[in-house]
Design an enzyme around this catalytic site. Sequence first.
Site, mmCIF file in Angstrom:
data_model
loop_
_atom_site.group_PDB
_atom_site.id
_atom_site.type_symbol
_atom_site.label_atom_id
_atom_site.label_comp_id
_atom_site.label_asym_id
_atom_site.label_seq_id
_atom_site.Cartn_x
_atom_site.Cartn_y
_atom_site.Cartn_z
ATOM 1 N N LYS A 210 11.502 36.314 -9.024
ATOM 2 C CA LYS A 210 11.254 37.108 -7.928
ATOM 3 C C LYS A 210 12.329 38.120 -7.683
ATOM 4 C CE LYS A 210 9.714 37.119 -3.090
ATOM 5 N NZ LYS A 210 9.320 36.306 -1.954
ATOM 6 N N GLU A 216 20.034 30.665 -13.413
ATOM 7 C CA GLU A 216 19.594 30.057 -14.541
ATOM 8 C C GLU A 216 18.592 30.783 -15.418
ATOM 9 O OE1 GLU A 216 19.909 26.878 -10.932
ATOM 10 O OE2 GLU A 216 19.401 29.045 -11.370
ATOM 11 N N GLY A 270 8.081 32.175 -3.320
ATOM 12 C CA GLY A 270 8.284 31.718 -4.982
ATOM 13 C C GLY A 270 7.358 30.702 -5.335
ATOM 14 N N ARG A 271 7.454 29.533 -4.361
ATOM 15 C CA ARG A 271 6.498 28.284 -4.530
ATOM 16 C C ARG A 271 5.075 28.497 -4.797
ATOM 17 N NH1 ARG A 271 9.783 28.077 -0.455
ATOM 18 N NH2 ARG A 271 9.017 27.853 1.670
ATOM 19 N N GLU A 356 10.505 21.857 -0.464
ATOM 20 C CA GLU A 356 11.114 23.043 -0.228
ATOM 21 C C GLU A 356 10.525 23.943 1.098
ATOM 22 O OE1 GLU A 356 12.885 25.805 -3.425
ATOM 23 O OE2 GLU A 356 11.158 27.148 -2.769
ATOM 24 N N HIS A 387 2.834 0.749 -14.207
ATOM 25 C CA HIS A 387 3.471 -0.136 -15.113
ATOM 26 C C HIS A 387 5.253 0.339 -14.703
ATOM 27 C CE1 HIS A 387 0.311 -2.093 -17.480
ATOM 28 N NE2 HIS A 387 -0.286 -0.929 -17.082
ATOM 29 N N LYS A 515 22.734 28.253 -4.430
ATOM 30 C CA LYS A 515 22.858 29.581 -5.306
ATOM 31 C C LYS A 515 24.242 30.222 -5.061
ATOM 32 C CE LYS A 515 17.957 30.664 -6.044
ATOM 33 N NZ LYS A 515 16.832 31.555 -5.511
#
Length: 552
Positions: A210, A216, A270-271, A356, A387, A515
Amino acid sequence: MTDARAAAFARLRQLADRPDGRRIAPLFAADPHRATRFAATLDDLTLDFSKSSIDDTARDALFALAEAVGLDDFRQRLFAGAMVNPTEHRAAMHMALRAPADAGLRATLGGQDEDASAIAAAERIRMHAFVDAVHRGARTGATGARFTHVLAIGIGGSDLGPLVATEALTLGRSDTPMQTRFLSNVDGHAFLHATEGLDPARTLVLVASKTFTTLETLSNADAARAWIAEALGEAAVPLHFAALSTNLPAVAAFGILPGNTFGFRDWVGGRYSLWSPVGLTIALAAGWDRFQAMLDGAWSMDRHFRDAPLRENLPVLLALVGIWHVNALGCATHCVLAYDDRLRRLPAHLQQVEMESNGKRTTLAGTDTGWDTCPMLFGEPGTNAQHSFIQLVHQGTRTVPVDFILAANPDHDRPDAHRALAANAFAQAEALMIGKSEAAIRAEMAARGMPPAAIDAIAPHRVAPGDRPSNTILFDRLDAFALGRLIALYEHKVAVQGCLWGIDSFDQWGVELGKVLAGGILPELAPGAATGTHDSSTAALIARFRALRHET
């Protein structure tokens, strides 16, 4: 408002502390119609929340909370494009991304009111043309070869949403137009894995950020740029890259052409960006028709959330059940089990959407809440979880509410396998509720002829207390429409819970802190760099890291 909210939460705790306030099985014994009275539907989608300890009194108290905090007003303000994200002075109008152009959804940006649905639709037309050109071979790479693979670079909302949707719509299918690799982790091993076996001449790289400043993502984008340039030459870079970002100057400086750049407004968090140009990955991999169907499914849930009465409203009901579990029962965790392997990454996406958004301790008024907010969310596909960690859910010391998600009809030709999958989902939910008493276990063991000493030694270990709550979300089949509707259901659930807790569900200042600190430490890790001012542990770890690298 804080006093009314606190009083409502105190009332919920009082109800949970009644002698049978945490029991579930007795509610079924007392009400033969409970399964229908504590469920809601939208077309083929059913939300069954009857396997909770919510009775009529508790349900009324939950809706009293909703009324006390002005949930209906919040819902209207959200769809009116009001500033529901006050710490960033923004609306939250991701609904416009999946709405028709003439839906009339508006949002305020920079003090100016704009037609959000029309703006989103205009960018969607550009996206559609781009996808069509790539699929037809009209838009190719530097050698003229058709693109066969997409390398999608992003992190957080720019990765998890597109990843879960792409996997859900492409896994096991032979009719998908392109193959996709996702790259989020800045770890160099992740880049090697993502590009292994890829032909640069046939690879289209999408950089989703964005702000186009995420450490990263930009590090991986630089690596992909070098990978393309080394194989095809520097001039090939503009032909092999597209950007999904709001920071157009930074995108241009990277070398990506304006025609390969797709933006979205700041009223899209963003999410929530998988519905935006960030979802270009989904459209390229699964085809435009499926991408559009996913948007249509989400818009159907948007309209239901906006228009349905609160007592019949699926996102509201799902949110209120969660409030009961967190604020009345004190549950600190929540488990999502999707009984469909194509949804194996759904819990990861919901972790971001929920934690978030609502992992906050400060109210909109700037004070500590005084009540718990978002639980820790985790999950895996069923039946894999049965399991592994489901043991804790059945017999652990803490109550873990579970969402079971299941489609009635699969997209494969193994009906027996799907019946077995469904049987496990229904059985786990039932077992969590009814449990198994020590008396019943002892009677079974005695009937099999086991000696009393063996019964005494083993029986206590097999006891499952029961009264463990769950929701079941059941629908016809997992197609693109159903996927969009499901994800939007959880998005609106999160917004409702944020309103009920009195927090801002649409900012993420904790993420920003990390960040900033990472940006300061990064230069200190270079050979010969001076170490900044840190706590003694961080300073020692930086020094040890540099020593282990033997760099000069």
